[in-house]
Design a protein around this motif. Structure first.
Motif, PDB file in Angstrom:
ATOM      1  N   LEU A  13       0.866  -1.231   0.043  1.00  0.00           N
ATOM      2  CA  LEU A  13       0.000   0.099   0.005  1.00  0.00           C
ATOM      3  C   LEU A  13       0.815   1.250   0.000  1.00  0.00           C
ATOM      4  O   LEU A  13       0.466   2.359  -0.664  1.00  0.00           O
ATOM      5  N   ALA A  14       1.863   1.303   0.800  1.00  0.00           N
ATOM      6  CA  ALA A  14       2.881   2.370   0.897  1.00  0.00           C
ATOM      7  C   ALA A  14       3.446   2.742  -0.509  1.00  0.00           C
ATOM      8  O   ALA A  14       4.046   3.880  -0.831  1.00  0.00           O
ATOM      9  N   ALA A  15       3.518   1.611  -1.197  1.00  0.00           N
ATOM     10  CA  ALA A  15       4.737   1.872  -2.593  1.00  0.00           C
ATOM     11  C   ALA A  15       3.666   2.996  -3.563  1.00  0.00           C
ATOM     12  O   ALA A  15       4.309   3.394  -4.253  1.00  0.00           O
ATOM     13  N   GLY A  16       2.410   2.664  -3.187  1.00  0.00           N
ATOM     14  CA  GLY A  16       1.408   3.812  -4.314  1.00  0.00           C
ATOM     15  C   GLY A  16       1.118   4.920  -3.780  1.00  0.00           C
ATOM     16  O   GLY A  16       0.237   5.663  -4.188  1.00  0.00           O
ATOM     17  N   ALA A  17       1.803   5.341  -2.465  1.00  0.00           N
ATOM     18  CA  ALA A  17       1.385   6.487  -1.619  1.00  0.00           C
ATOM     19  C   ALA A  17       2.435   7.469  -1.817  1.00  0.00           C
ATOM     20  O   ALA A  17       3.345   7.117  -1.223  1.00  0.00           O
ATOM     21  N   ALA A  18       2.053   8.818  -1.940  1.00  0.00           N
ATOM     22  CA  ALA A  18       2.922   9.921  -1.952  1.00  0.00           C
ATOM     23  C   ALA A  18       3.414  10.455  -0.787  1.00  0.00           C
ATOM     24  O   ALA A  18       4.402  10.857  -0.437  1.00  0.00           O
ATOM     25  N   ASP A  19       2.578  10.242   0.197  1.00  0.00           N
ATOM     26  CA  ASP A  19       2.833  10.586   1.581  1.00  0.00           C
ATOM     27  C   ASP A  19       1.935   9.924   2.640  1.00  0.00           C
ATOM     28  O   ASP A  19       1.016   8.990   2.349  1.00  0.00           O
ATOM     29  N   SER A  20       2.098  10.268   3.992  1.00  0.00           N
ATOM     30  CA  SER A  20       1.423   9.378   5.050  1.00  0.00           C
ATOM     31  C   SER A  20      -0.026   9.455   5.042  1.00  0.00           C
ATOM     32  O   SER A  20      -0.873   8.718   5.357  1.00  0.00           O
ATOM     33  N   TYR A  21      -0.517  10.831   4.487  1.00  0.00           N
ATOM     34  CA  TYR A  21      -2.289  11.011   4.368  1.00  0.00           C
ATOM     35  C   TYR A  21      -2.376  10.192   3.502  1.00  0.00           C
ATOM     36  O   TYR A  21      -3.622   9.317   3.517  1.00  0.00           O
ATOM     37  N   GLU A  22      -2.047   9.906   2.258  1.00  0.00           N
ATOM     38  CA  GLU A  22      -2.236   9.009   1.087  1.00  0.00           C
ATOM     39  C   GLU A  22      -2.287   7.610   1.698  1.00  0.00           C
ATOM     40  O   GLU A  22      -3.274   6.941   1.129  1.00  0.00           O
ATOM     41  N   TYR A  23      -1.407   7.247   2.339  1.00  0.00           N
ATOM     42  CA  TYR A  23      -1.282   5.881   2.587  1.00  0.00           C
ATOM     43  C   TYR A  23      -2.206   5.662   3.563  1.00  0.00           C
ATOM     44  O   TYR A  23      -2.910   4.447   3.874  1.00  0.00           O
ATOM     45  N   ALA A  24      -2.709   6.407   4.627  1.00  0.00           N
ATOM     46  CA  ALA A  24      -3.567   6.198   5.533  1.00  0.00           C
ATOM     47  C   ALA A  24      -4.911   5.984   4.704  1.00  0.00           C
ATOM     48  O   ALA A  24      -5.862   4.879   5.233  1.00  0.00           O
ATOM     49  N   ARG A  25      -5.288   6.853   3.971  1.00  0.00           N
ATOM     50  CA  ARG A  25      -6.357   6.662   3.032  1.00  0.00           C
ATOM     51  C   ARG A  25      -6.456   5.449   2.296  1.00  0.00           C
ATOM     52  O   ARG A  25      -7.421   4.713   2.290  1.00  0.00           O
ATOM     53  N   ALA A  26      -5.299   4.921   1.791  1.00  0.00           N
ATOM     54  CA  ALA A  26      -5.285   3.860   1.058  1.00  0.00           C
ATOM     55  C   ALA A  26      -5.479   2.336   2.050  1.00  0.00           C
ATOM     56  O   ALA A  26      -6.151   1.420   1.555  1.00  0.00           O
ATOM     57  N   ALA A  27      -4.995   2.624   3.184  1.00  0.00           N
ATOM     58  CA  ALA A  27      -5.048   1.482   4.136  1.00  0.00           C
ATOM     59  C   ALA A  27      -6.453   1.160   4.671  1.00  0.00           C
ATOM     60  O   ALA A  27      -7.064   0.165   4.586  1.00  0.00           O
ATOM     61  N   TYR A  28      -7.037   2.410   4.817  1.00  0.00           N
ATOM     62  CA  TYR A  28      -8.453   2.670   5.240  1.00  0.00           C
ATOM     63  C   TYR A  28      -9.398   1.912   4.053  1.00  0.00           C
ATOM     64  O   TYR A  28     -10.248   1.100   4.392  1.00  0.00           O
ATOM     65  N   GLU A  29      -9.215   2.354   2.845  1.00  0.00           N
ATOM     66  CA  GLU A  29     -10.140   1.971   1.492  1.00  0.00           C
ATOM     67  C   GLU A  29      -9.770   0.399   1.480  1.00  0.00           C
ATOM     68  O   GLU A  29     -10.726  -0.539   1.337  1.00  0.00           O
TER      69      GLU A  29
END
Length: 196
Positions: free
Chosen positions: A34-50
């Motif tokens: 999930l982190a590989a596709g996220a630009a920052d911690s906010y995007e990561y948190a949203r991706a993990a949630y989804e």
């Protein structure tokens, strides 16, 4: 809603334990993907949630009879009730050093009683933000948000529903006890706590 940290030490909301086992390989692998596709911690948190909301079915909705409670089991078996899915989301957030805690609502069960619903709170910009990773279904539209809550349910105090203000670093003992004791989801449904 302002949450009250049960443990004032913020590091408690980053810790791994038997339930939020974010050092487990399946949690680490999922977090890395999930982190590989996220630009920052906010995007990561949203991706993990989804991911938890959408890719792991709520066992009641899917008809899965298995009961999971440990984050790594939720991720590997791809099933869980709201509590278990909250444990998985907290583990994924903590795996990337994002503080996450567990919080609860008391909701009407449709049969004249109440049951406890599990949520996650994530810390960004010095504040806690509640998230509901239960999974959407007809009439439910929960979304990741740091600008106003987008939970599945808003408690109705006229029917005894409420938001518990406490934020836990570990699952509430009453919640964990019923999860551990349940041999299957129908048994769990009959033993869910109605209050904390």
């Amino acid at each position: 809603m302002e949450l009250i940290q049960i443990n004032p030490d913020l590091s408690a909301y980053l810790a791994a334990d038997e339930v939020i086992d974010h050092h487990h390989p399946v949690v680490r692998e999922t977090a890395a993907r999930l982190a590989a596709g996220a630009a920052d911690s906010y995007e990561y948190a949203r991706a993990a949630y989804e991911f938890v909301r959408d890719a792991i079915p709520h066992s009641q909705d899917s008809g899965d009879l298995r009961v999971t409670w440990r984050a790594s089991d939720v991720l590997s078996r791809r099933t869980g009730v709201c509590y278990a899915k909250s444990h998985a989301l907290a583990a994924l957030l903590r795996a990337e050093d994002i503080p996450a805690g567990l919080c609860y609502q008391r909701l009407a069960d449709g049969e004249g009683g109440h049951e406890i619903h599990g949520l996650v709170a994530v810390r960004f910009n010095g504040a806690w933000h509640r998230q509901d990773a239960r999974g959407n279904a007809p009439g439910l539209d929960a979304r990741f948000s740091l600008n106003g809550e987008r939970l599945a349910w808003v408690p109705d105090p006229d029917i005894g529903e409420l938001d518990y203000p406490e934020l836990y670093a570990e699952p509430h003992p009453a919640v964990l006890a019923v999860l551990r004791a349940a041999p299957d989801r129908p048994y769990l449904s009959r033993t869910l706590p109605g209050t904390l």
